[in-house]
Write an enzyme that holds these catalytic residues in place. Structure first.
Site, PDB file in Angstrom:
ATOM      1  N   ASN A  51      33.333  21.206   9.996  1.00  0.00           N
ATOM      2  CA  ASN A  51      33.957  21.034  11.310  1.00  0.00           C
ATOM      3  C   ASN A  51      35.126  20.062  11.158  1.00  0.00           C
ATOM      4  OD1 ASN A  51      34.671  20.251  13.904  1.00  0.00           O
ATOM      5  ND2 ASN A  51      32.572  20.132  14.654  1.00  0.00           N
ATOM      6  N   HIS A  76      36.380  27.494  17.865  1.00  0.00           N
ATOM      7  CA  HIS A  76      36.341  26.207  17.173  1.00  0.00           C
ATOM      8  C   HIS A  76      35.168  26.223  16.204  1.00  0.00           C
ATOM      9  CE1 HIS A  76      35.712  22.090  16.205  1.00  0.00           C
ATOM     10  NE2 HIS A  76      34.654  21.967  16.985  1.00  0.00           N
ATOM     11  N   CYS A  93      37.497  18.265  19.812  1.00  0.00           N
ATOM     12  CA  CYS A  93      37.310  19.629  19.316  1.00  0.00           C
ATOM     13  C   CYS A  93      38.165  20.667  20.049  1.00  0.00           C
ATOM     14  CB  CYS A  93      35.835  20.023  19.410  1.00  0.00           C
ATOM     15  SG  CYS A  93      34.755  18.981  18.404  1.00  0.00           S
TER      16      CYS A  93
END
Length: 335
Positions: free
Chosen positions: A292, A262, A114
């Protein structure tokens, strides 16, 4: 000493839109449950045979290179961030070098999940600062959909993730008041197993073990996430690394024109926004549309924010990420 400046941005997402209602046809879930916990309304999934991590990265990169106003021959280096490479080896960096028809430049793969794009950005920034390279292509691209447990058993993870790619061209900037001012990288491997995919892996269950056991209940080759533990750590580390970046540049929260976090979970972004008392125009979120996308989430969001005119010359940008590893990072940019 030079600074590095983002001169071109691009992103690509597969055309296949998968809504929460679509998922509810095969998973015991519903739109309200997913939105309440994640903020996600839909995401993109590749159609097998049409897109891969590399091909999406190439498509995003072509847009970024064109917008940067440089020729492919001007690209000196490639840094590719992903947790979902086309092959176990080689990594996608060299595949991008091939498919874009670049010179025989170096290609580096970054495996920091991530926070991968910020790590990749930081690596590229160091090369440009020292004068070694002039134009570096940085890509974040992920295919999650083909590796998720798309059953009720895996719903706590599988509803979150989507596929896509984003890219940036970093170029040498002689004005030291512009460009990337600083990057800040951290890790805490003691919590590595709290968000992980363990197999296939040389240290535990390799392909031969999985095939030999042929165990339908083996979940080791699906992602695992301790959701509550990750959330609690994320909100702490996000805050710390944002403050670290501001302090390193003698800035305060009031100097932030745009925060691009993020896109892990809309609830995390909203928590951070509230903690720093930022208004809706100072934080950009698009997880609602894309889910995501791990290493791709920041470059996709950064590109969309720029395309929508939300980022202007002279703005102070903060990029921040937290994820598997645990790793977390931030970048402070003067646009």
């Amino acid at each position: 000493m030079f600074h590095s400046k983002i001169t071109g941005l691009g992103f690509y997402v597969p055309p296949n839109v998968v809504t929460n209602d679509d998922l509810s046809k095969t998973i015991d879930t519903n739109d309200a449950w997913i939105q309440e916990r994640t903020g996600i309304q839909e995401r993109r999934h590749i159609i097998k045979g049409e897109d891969t991590t590399t091909t999406m990265g190439v498509k995003a990169a072509e847009i970024a290179i064109e917008r940067a106003g440089v020729a492919k021959e001007d690209i000196d280096f490639v840094v590719f961030a992903t947790l979902s490479p086309d092959y176990y080896f080689p990594g996608p960096g060299v595949l991008v070098q091939r498919d874009l028809g670049l010179r025989t430049v170096g290609a580096l793969d970054v495996r920091n999940q991530c926070s991968g794009f910020i790590y990749a950005l930081s690596v590229a920034d160091q090369y440009i600062k020292t004068g070694m390279y002039k134009n570096i292509l940085v890509i974040g691209s992920e295919v999650h959909s083909t590796g998720l447990d798309m059953t009720t058993r895996g719903r706590s993870v599988s509803v979150i993730f989507g596929d896509g790619a984003g890219a940036a061209v970093l170029s040498r900037e002689e004005d030291l008041t512009k460009g990337i001012l600083s990057t800040h990288l951290h890790s805490e491997g003691v919590h590595a197993e709290e968000l992980s995919l363990k197999a296939p892996g040389m240290g535990g269950r390799w392909v031969t073990d999985i095939l030999a056991d042929n165990d339908p209940d083996d979940e080791s080759y699906y992602p695992y996430m301790n959701g509550q533990f990750v959330f609690k750590n994320a909100v702490v580390r996000f805050s710390e690394v944002i403050n670290e970046g501001l302090a390193a540049n003698n800035l305060t929260v009031s100097d932030i024109d745009m925060l691009i976090p993020h896109q892990a979970n809309l609830r995390i972004s909203q928590f951070i926004q509230g903690k720093f008392k930022l208004n809706d125009d100072q934080v950009f979120n698009n997880i609602q549309k894309y889910g995501n996308t791990t290493a791709a989430s920041i470059p996709i969001a950064l590109t969309e924010a720029w395309e929508q005119g939300k980022i202007k010359e002279g703005d102070t940008l903060v990029l921040a990420a937290f994820g598997s590893g645990f790793t977390w990072a931030s970048a402070i940019i003067k646009w």
